[in-house]
Each structure stands twice: as C-alpha cells, then as structure tokens.
Write a protein that holds these residues in place. Structure first.
Motif, mmCIF file in Angstrom:
data_model
loop_
_atom_site.group_PDB
_atom_site.id
_atom_site.type_symbol
_atom_site.label_atom_id
_atom_site.label_comp_id
_atom_site.label_asym_id
_atom_site.label_seq_id
_atom_site.Cartn_x
_atom_site.Cartn_y
_atom_site.Cartn_z
ATOM 1 N N THR B 144 0.758 -1.171 -0.071
ATOM 2 C CA THR B 144 -0.074 -0.105 0.072
ATOM 3 C C THR B 144 1.085 1.132 0.015
ATOM 4 O O THR B 144 0.487 2.093 -0.991
ATOM 5 C CB THR B 144 -0.889 0.012 0.986
ATOM 6 N N ILE B 148 1.283 3.837 -3.140
ATOM 7 C CA ILE B 148 0.930 5.271 -3.104
ATOM 8 C C ILE B 148 2.048 5.963 -3.469
ATOM 9 O O ILE B 148 1.756 7.035 -4.279
ATOM 10 C CB ILE B 148 0.500 5.519 -1.913
ATOM 11 N N SER B 231 -10.326 5.332 -12.535
ATOM 12 C CA SER B 231 -9.865 6.249 -11.459
ATOM 13 C C SER B 231 -8.621 5.939 -11.039
ATOM 14 O O SER B 231 -8.102 4.988 -11.440
ATOM 15 C CB SER B 231 -10.784 6.262 -10.266
ATOM 16 N N ASN B 232 -7.768 6.985 -10.355
ATOM 17 C CA ASN B 232 -6.659 6.556 -9.601
ATOM 18 C C ASN B 232 -6.542 5.195 -9.096
ATOM 19 O O ASN B 232 -5.636 4.575 -9.131
ATOM 20 C CB ASN B 232 -5.948 7.783 -9.013
ATOM 21 N N ARG B 233 -7.408 5.236 -8.268
ATOM 22 C CA ARG B 233 -7.595 4.003 -7.483
ATOM 23 C C ARG B 233 -7.817 2.604 -8.146
ATOM 24 O O ARG B 233 -7.044 1.707 -7.901
ATOM 25 C CB ARG B 233 -8.871 4.055 -6.618
ATOM 26 N N ARG B 234 -8.517 2.651 -9.239
ATOM 27 C CA ARG B 234 -8.857 1.545 -9.991
ATOM 28 C C ARG B 234 -7.557 1.183 -11.055
ATOM 29 O O ARG B 234 -6.962 0.193 -10.916
ATOM 30 C CB ARG B 234 -9.936 1.804 -11.119
ATOM 31 N N VAL B 237 -4.947 -0.372 -8.421
ATOM 32 C CA VAL B 237 -5.354 -1.718 -7.635
ATOM 33 C C VAL B 237 -5.567 -2.819 -8.734
ATOM 34 O O VAL B 237 -5.145 -3.612 -8.738
ATOM 35 C CB VAL B 237 -6.694 -1.652 -6.748
#
Lengths: 367, 332
Positions: B144, B148, B231-234, B237
């Motif tokens: 994580t 990031i 999205s950034n998150r997608r 991940v």
C-alpha cells in the motif's frame, strides 16, 4: 461552427523544464464536425501528440494549458479528474501509438475490453464479455470467441492494435483520437489496421482526430488535414487542397519528400534542408524561414498568421485553362488557410517542385 | 515535370479511398442465449473463478511448487495431529532426561525431560502462525505504502519514503526490543510478536513496490486506462498492482524466512516467545550450546526450520511463475 463535436480554440501548451519553458503548442484552433476525419501531420516535436493529450487532459503536471477545448458544447479544459473520467472513454476515446505497451500484459484481452465496456455501461460480466467478442469480430480478429481468453503477448502487433481499436470503440465515443496508430506497425499490417479503424468509425459514427506523420495514411482516411510546424498549424485544408494546392513551403517540402506512384522516370526525392527550430524560448519571425527557399526579409520580421489561400491562376481567371477536364481545376479554396506571407504564390507552384534537388542527385540519376 | 495534367488518376484513387464504407458493418448479435454453453465459454476468461483455475493449473505444472506445497501442508498437518494425539504435549516433563532419540521419544528429550518431538511440532505450528501473520501484514502495508508513493510521487512520495528510511536506519533490534518489552508479558504474546515483526519488516516491500510503480506508471497501458476513464484507485489496484505481483510474492516469501529469524533472535534475548511456549527459533537457540553433545536438541529443530523455509520459497516461486501470463507454456 456550433454543431461541431469538438472544438479547440487557441490552445497553448507550455512545459516548464530545467532548460526553460518549452512552448510545445503555440496556439492551435480547429473544430471537428460529426463523423469528420481530421488529420494532423507534422514532424516529431511539432506538438501533434501534445495537442491530443491536452484534449484528453492527460498531460504531465508541469504543463500549462491555456485556451479552450469544448466537447459537446461544454468547456472541458480545466475540468476536475472526476468529471473528465466521465468523458474519457465514452465521449472521447484514444488509440495509442504502440500496441505492444498500451495493453495490460497481465489480463486477457477479453477482460480488458469488458472492463472498458463496464466502465461506462451498466452490464454484467457475461454481457460485457459477449460485447467484447462482438467487438473483436468487428475489428477483424478471427476466432474471436476463443481469442478473448488470450493474453496480449499472444497477439501480433497488428492484432493488438485492433484490440486497442476495439477498446476505443467499446463505448461508442463521439470522438476518437488516434495518436500515430500505425507508426509502430509494418506496412502490410498498417492497411489492415486502417481498415479496422474505418470499420470502427462507421460503427460508432465517431469523429476521428488522426495524428500521424505518414501522409499516405492521411490521404487514405482524412477529410481535412492540419499541418503543424513548430507548435502551430501552418496550413489547414481538405485533403485535395493540401495534396494538390499546398500553400505553405513546409507542406510542399513534405509532399516532395514522398515517393509517388505517378511520377515519371527516376525522380529523386527532395529533402527539406535543416532541422526544426528549438521550442525553448521566444521565436521571432516565421519558424520555417531558416529552411525555406522562398524566404524574404518579411519572414524574419513577422510570423505569418493563418489566412485564406487564393490559389487560382493569376492569368486565367476562374476556369477554362489549358488542362481542360482535369479534376484539379475543380479544387476551390473554400476553407483553405495557410500561414505564409506568400501563400498564393506557393499554391500556384507545381507540387513538390519547390525544394531543389541536391547536386548528388543530378550526377547519380543521369540515365 | 508537368504536375497538373498527370495527377488525374491519383486524384480518382484518392477520392475512391477517402469515401469509407460507412454502414457496411453492423454489430453482430453476440449476446449468447442465457444458460447455453456459450455463456460458460464467453464468461470464463473474465470471471475470477476462471482466472483462478488458470493460475492453479499452471501452479500444478511446476513440480518444485507442488513439492513445496506438499511439504508445507505436511508439516502443518503433522504438527496439528501431534498436538492432538501424541502422548506428550510440549509442556510435558518426563523422567527421562537428556535421552537420545528412541521409539518413545523420536527426537529425544532435553535436560529437564521435555519431549523434543512435541516441542518441535508445536514450534513449527507457532512459526507458521507467526510467519503467515507477518507476511500478510508486511506485504499489505508495504504494498500500500509503496504503491501510493510510487504512483503519486512528489510530496507524498518524499514523506512516505523518508518515513521508511527512518524505520530502516533505526536498528530493527532496537525497535523490537522496545516494543517487545511492552508486550512480552501479554497473554497470547505470539500474535503481538507477529504484529511487531510485521510493523518493522514492511519497509523492504514498500521500497520494492515503489520502484516497480515508478516504472509502471509510465507504461502506456496505464495512460490508456486513464484515457478510458479509470480512476486513480482503479488504476493502482486493478492495473498496476497485478503487474507488480511477481516481486511482491517473492518478497513475501523472503519476509516469511526473515520473520522466523527475527522471532528466534527475540526469543534468544528473552523477549520473543516466552517459555513454556516454544518456537523453532527458541529450540534452536536452546539447543545450539549442546549441539556437539546432545545433538538431537539442535539438529531436529534446525532441519525442520530449513525444510519449512525452503518449502515456502518453492511455493512463492511457483506462485510467481503461475501468476505471470508470459511464463505460460502449458496449453489446456
């Protein structure tokens, strides 16, 4: 033009770097009508790709973008990521240059197309996968039902680019941006990929912004052409206007450096001498002047703006000149603009004759 | 060369090509009828079950990985069965002191009459528990933080990585001693021990994942998925993490080995596993003084420890191969 799908107005992109400000795009305006194919040509570093990335909001953080980009009547320049994400893929989709790297190596192509479908459409996995198969069939992948389960490395370059096209058309976008879609492919595969692209356009009724440095691709696909040099458009016109009445010495040079099927005998290709200018700092005068055979004093003083071209022969007004019946005479000047102090004179010159042969050519080619 | 009159054929060709065949292609009706064979065929590649089955199939085709898995589970099952059915428990004290291996005590007994076999088996179980907790914890935190830092770069990266540096420059043992001292007296202190070891060993994973992400974020497919509206998150991940899975898994297996070593170090200085609880590390430490005389006190725990760590390495290697689609040379 109010009914245009997308308009770009006075777009300026600067990058601040350690060497100073790189002025990658110095003011470009164009509009894209529904279902229109606009080709942007220019050499490396002329700002083609930066223009495309700016319209997607994908530029790096050190870029300063000013001007205006409207899509479907809405200003999209400066939108937040979240709002942009709603337009990307479904409003404006992009095809990247290198199909070897633009697909995720750890997922099957079916997964990747289905992901694109599910990103903007409320369908379940099976439906999305069925859509993926349909899209693959559409872009001409044989055995699509089986191939959806294959990984990108199991496809050839041309097939991968077709997969990329399938992903781009997955959500029926209104505009497709293709950034050198065939540059990374060999010539025989290029034609197949362009066919797939045409299919995609027919299917989605999308407009296409085709960025390339291959004039052949432009001739085959585009309705209108925008020629870029040193971050600015130097000539805009229909394919016929650009190819038969080029009104900017740079366009002349580009055409002169192409082999032609209709040239007679052993014509040597003519090259444009010199190199494009540095994009760092201010420029004075026409950026093409140092390489231009028609250079005059005014060229060093004043950068020409895009102005309508008058390419009609001076001595024979309107029509009915010597070469009767030639389709060439029917090319009018509507919408044809060029940034050259001598645009009219240049347009009246025979295509590709402007730049001199090098001396080596005269010795070498003598029969 | 006379341009104008010659161009007529080219002109016509151009005209012909530029009128593209609009309307020639129609979207085929490809939605399969529900419940048909087609549904299974189309659905396979996309759903998680299908992916998992593919990975499992590839894993099985790697002999070393299968051997590793068998040994690992064999040890775990043996330890659990010993715990349940063996005559002696790891806390039992018998009258037989310092006995070499015999039928009654397959691994002999120690100086106070404890059955080494029962202790070694309990230690194995204890180590597996600790190692799994540490591996999961360190990998999760490390991945994580690294993801990031590598994805956002700039200030976020600097802040996170300086924090990592801070943890790295303070000797691990010092941190462990301070923290372990606080929790050493707690009940079920192995879990606390695992959490503490996990809290200091994620830094390597973080640096590794960050380095990987710095290169991954420049890859075209990341840009392409952003151009699709992800999205950034997608992107992090679903698109980038799976591409960094190889090094993460290899590092997780190294973390497992490292955690066992750290645990035995702590046990050695009396801050790790507290007697009467045992771990393999504790047994090795207790046995090493008498390695030349009562060899069974030393040799058996060491052999089990080595076999355990090796089996985890094999599993990790097999997993990495199985998860990398390019390594797939097996056709079903």
């Amino acid at each position: 033009m109010t009914d245009a799908t997308m308009t770009v107005d006075h777009l300026v992109v600067d990058f601040s770097t350690g060497d100073g400000t790189v002025r990658a795009v110095r003011g470009i305006s164009f509009s894209l009508a529904p279902q229109e194919v606009l080709g942007i040509v220019g050499e490396s570093g002329s700002g083609k790709s930066v223009t495309a990335l700016a319209t997607m909001g994908l530029l790096a953080k050190n870029a300063t973008v000013t001007g205006s980009i409207t899509y479907a009547g809405r200003e999209i320049l400066g939108l937040k990521e979240k709002q942009l994400a709603k337009i990307r893929g479904i409003g404006i989709a992009m095809i990247f240059q290198d199909p070897m790297t633009s697909l995720n190596p750890v997922y099957t192509v079916g997964w990747q197309i289905a992901e694109a479908v599910q990103a903007h459409q409320d369908v379940d996995k099976n439906e999305a996968m069925a859509k993926a198969v349909a899209l693959l069939q559409l872009v001409g992948i044989p055995n699509a039902e089986r191939r959806v389960q294959d990984y990108p490395h199991e496809f050839s370059g041309g097939m991968r680019q077709r997969v990329v096209i399938a992903i781009a058309m997955a959500n029926n976008p209104a505009v497709i941006l293709a950034d050198e879609p065939t540059t990374a492919l060999d010539v025989t595969v290029q034609a197949q990929v362009l066919d797939s692209l045409k299919t995609a356009l027919a299917e989605t009724k999308a407009s296409l912004l085709l960025i390339t440095h291959d004039l052949g691709v432009i001739a085959g696909l585009a309705d209108r052409v925008l020629v870029m040099y040193a971050g600015r458009p130097v000539e805009i016109g229909t394919v016929d206007q650009i190819f038969y009445r080029p009104a900017m010495p740079y366009t002349h040079g580009l055409l002169g450096s192409l082999p032609r099927l209709d040239s007679q005998g052993a014509e040597r290709l003519r090259q444009i001498p010199g190199a494009p200018p540095s994009m760092v700092g201010e420029m004075k005068g026409c950026p093409f002047a140092p390489r231009c055979p028609m250079r005059a004093d005014i060229c060093d003083e004043q950068e020409p703006n895009l102005a309508p071209v008058d390419s009609q022969p001076l001595d024979s007004p309107a029509d009915g000149s010597g070469s009767a019946g030639s389709a060439l005479d029917e090319i009018d000047d509507a919408g044809h603009v060029a940034a050259c102090h001598f645009a009219g004179d240049v347009a009246r010159l025979p295509v590709a004759s402007m730049f001199p042969d090098t001396s080596a050519d005269h010795e070498g080619v003598a029969p | 060369m006379t341009e104008t009159s010659d161009l007529s054929p080219r002109q016509q060709r151009l005209r012909r090509v530029s009128t593209s065949e609009v309307g020639m292609h129609t979207l085929p009706e490809a939605v399969p009828p529900a419940g048909s064979d087609d549904e299974a065929r189309y659905g396979m590649a996309g759903d998680a079950r299908g992916q998992l089955a593919t990975v499992a199939r590839r894993f099985i085709h790697s002999p070393m990985a299968v051997i590793g898995l068998c040994i690992f589970f064999g040890l775990a099952v043996a330890a659990i069965l010993t715990e349940m059915f063996w005559t002696y428990s790891y806390t039992s004290i018998t009258n037989t002191l310092n006995a070499p291996p015999s039928l009654a005590h397959p691994m002999g007994t120690n100086s106070i009459g404890g059955d080494v076999f029962a202790q070694a088996m309990h230690g194995t179980l204890q180590d597996i528990e600790i190692a799994l907790v540490v591996a999961v914890l360190a990998t999760f935190i490390g991945a994580t933080v690294g993801a990031i830092a590598g994805f956002y770069r700039g200030g976020t990266d600097t802040a996170l990585m300086r924090f990592v540096d801070l943890i790295l420059v303070i000797p691990v043992l010092a941190i462990l001693i301070v923290l372990a001292h606080i929790v050493a007296k707690q009940a079920s202190n192995w879990l606390w021990l695992a959490i503490i070891i996990g809290a200091v060993s994620w830094t390597y994973v973080a640096r590794l994942v960050r380095a990987d992400f710095l290169s991954l974020r420049e890859r075209d497919f990341v840009e392409a998925s952003r151009a699709l509206g992800a999205s950034n998150r997608r992107i992090i991940v679903r698109h980038m993490l799976p591409n960094a899975l190889g090094p993460i898994i290899v590092n997780a297996t190294i973390t497992v080995a490292l955690s066992i070593v750290l645990e035995s170090t702590l046990s050695y200085i009396g801050l790790g596993i507290q007697p009467p609880n045992v771990s393999l590390g504790l047994l090795v430490d207790q046995g090493q003084d008498s390695a030349t005389t009562e060899w069974w006190l030393f040799v058996f725990p060491v052999v089990i420890l080595v076999v355990l760590i090796l089996s985890i390495f094999f599993i990790g290697d097999g997993l990495r191969e199985a998860l990398d689609p390019k390594k797939n040379r097996v056709r079903a």
